[in-house]
Design a protein around this motif. Structure first.
Motif, PDB file in Angstrom:
ATOM      1  N   VAL A  52       0.721  -1.206   0.075  1.00 18.61           N
ATOM      2  CA  VAL A  52       0.101  -0.126   0.008  1.00 18.61           C
ATOM      3  C   VAL A  52       0.812   1.340  -0.153  1.00 18.61           C
ATOM      4  O   VAL A  52       0.473   2.163  -0.685  1.00 18.61           O
ATOM      5  CB  VAL A  52      -1.159  -0.080   1.142  1.00 18.61           C
ATOM      6  N   GLU A  53       2.065   1.224   0.885  1.00 20.13           N
ATOM      7  CA  GLU A  53       2.880   2.228   0.657  1.00 20.13           C
ATOM      8  C   GLU A  53       3.507   2.480  -0.584  1.00 20.13           C
ATOM      9  O   GLU A  53       3.881   3.782  -0.976  1.00 20.13           O
ATOM     10  CB  GLU A  53       4.024   2.249   1.717  1.00 20.13           C
ATOM     11  N   GLN A  54       3.903   1.527  -1.083  1.00 19.98           N
ATOM     12  CA  GLN A  54       4.734   1.607  -2.442  1.00 19.98           C
ATOM     13  C   GLN A  54       3.667   2.201  -3.457  1.00 19.98           C
ATOM     14  O   GLN A  54       3.985   3.064  -4.387  1.00 19.98           O
ATOM     15  CB  GLN A  54       5.117   0.322  -2.965  1.00 19.98           C
ATOM     16  N   ASP A  55       2.236   1.623  -3.509  1.00 16.50           N
ATOM     17  CA  ASP A  55       1.388   2.164  -4.445  1.00 16.50           C
ATOM     18  C   ASP A  55       0.954   3.592  -4.214  1.00 16.50           C
ATOM     19  O   ASP A  55       0.895   4.428  -4.946  1.00 16.50           O
ATOM     20  CB  ASP A  55       0.085   1.414  -4.249  1.00 16.50           C
ATOM     21  N   ALA A  56       0.903   3.951  -2.812  1.00 15.58           N
ATOM     22  CA  ALA A  56       0.787   5.528  -2.367  1.00 15.58           C
ATOM     23  C   ALA A  56       1.817   6.403  -3.109  1.00 15.58           C
ATOM     24  O   ALA A  56       1.436   7.409  -3.697  1.00 15.58           O
ATOM     25  CB  ALA A  56       0.550   5.635  -1.173  1.00 15.58           C
ATOM     26  N   GLN A  57       3.072   5.896  -2.963  1.00 18.93           N
ATOM     27  CA  GLN A  57       4.346   6.575  -3.391  1.00 18.93           C
ATOM     28  C   GLN A  57       4.117   6.791  -4.879  1.00 18.93           C
ATOM     29  O   GLN A  57       4.420   7.715  -5.313  1.00 18.93           O
ATOM     30  CB  GLN A  57       5.385   6.168  -3.019  1.00 18.93           C
ATOM     31  N   GLY A  58       3.808   5.566  -5.459  1.00 16.73           N
ATOM     32  CA  GLY A  58       3.805   5.732  -6.982  1.00 16.73           C
ATOM     33  C   GLY A  58       2.473   6.552  -7.467  1.00 16.73           C
ATOM     34  O   GLY A  58       3.013   7.473  -8.310  1.00 16.73           O
ATOM     35  N   LEU A  59       1.630   6.760  -6.625  1.00 17.28           N
ATOM     36  CA  LEU A  59       0.416   7.781  -7.111  1.00 17.28           C
ATOM     37  C   LEU A  59       0.695   9.118  -6.920  1.00 17.28           C
ATOM     38  O   LEU A  59       0.532   9.958  -7.531  1.00 17.28           O
ATOM     39  CB  LEU A  59      -0.900   7.409  -6.589  1.00 17.28           C
ATOM     40  N   ALA A  60       1.589   9.241  -5.781  1.00 18.51           N
ATOM     41  CA  ALA A  60       1.846  10.727  -5.559  1.00 18.51           C
ATOM     42  C   ALA A  60       3.224  11.317  -6.449  1.00 18.51           C
ATOM     43  O   ALA A  60       3.112  12.454  -6.730  1.00 18.51           O
ATOM     44  CB  ALA A  60       2.548  10.841  -4.062  1.00 18.51           C
ATOM     45  N   GLU A  61       3.891  10.096  -7.130  1.00 22.10           N
ATOM     46  CA  GLU A  61       5.019  10.697  -7.889  1.00 22.10           C
ATOM     47  C   GLU A  61       4.325  11.111  -9.237  1.00 22.10           C
ATOM     48  O   GLU A  61       4.828  11.968 -10.110  1.00 22.10           O
ATOM     49  CB  GLU A  61       5.950   9.673  -8.170  1.00 22.10           C
ATOM     50  N   ASP A  62       3.417  10.539  -9.851  1.00 20.56           N
ATOM     51  CA  ASP A  62       2.576  10.556 -11.141  1.00 20.56           C
ATOM     52  C   ASP A  62       1.258  10.598 -10.871  1.00 20.56           C
ATOM     53  O   ASP A  62       0.529   9.578 -11.243  1.00 20.56           O
ATOM     54  CB  ASP A  62       3.211   9.558 -11.909  1.00 20.56           C
TER      55      ASP A  62
END
Length: 98
Positions: A52-62
């Motif tokens: 979930v953290e990785q997914d949230a970081q991915g959405l925040a980046e793009d």
């Protein structure tokens, strides 16, 4: 005794989670199993927490990637601009006979 689980992500890569539930000495096997279930629950929560953290970081980046598909919805909304369908019957229910 062992508890195991497998998660297959979007990339198709399986990831296994395993917890040993071996009873040591004269310990009750059901208590060992219960303790193993608790450990597996913690392991699963930790595993999915990092996803979930990785997914949230991915959405925040793009953030533009999160909007994929909205263009199609906008086109549908433009086509349905409050017009009624005159080809079909009225949507009103007939009055019941008294």
């Amino acid at each position: 005794m062992e508890l195991s689980g497998e998660y297959v992500g979007c990339d198709g890569e399986p990831q296994r989670l395993r917890v040993s539930c071996e009873a040591s000495g004269d310990a009750d096997p059901l208590q060992s199993l219960s303790a193993g279930v608790v450990r597996m629950k913690e392991l699963v929560a930790e595993f999915f927490g990092t996803l979930v953290e990785q997914d949230a970081q991915g959405l925040a980046e793009d953030p533009d990637d999160a909007l994929d598909g909205d263009d199609e919805d906008d086109a549908e909304d433009e086509n349905n601009s409050g017009r009624t369908n005159s080809d079909g019957p009225s949507a009103k229910r007939p009055k019941p006979a008294s």
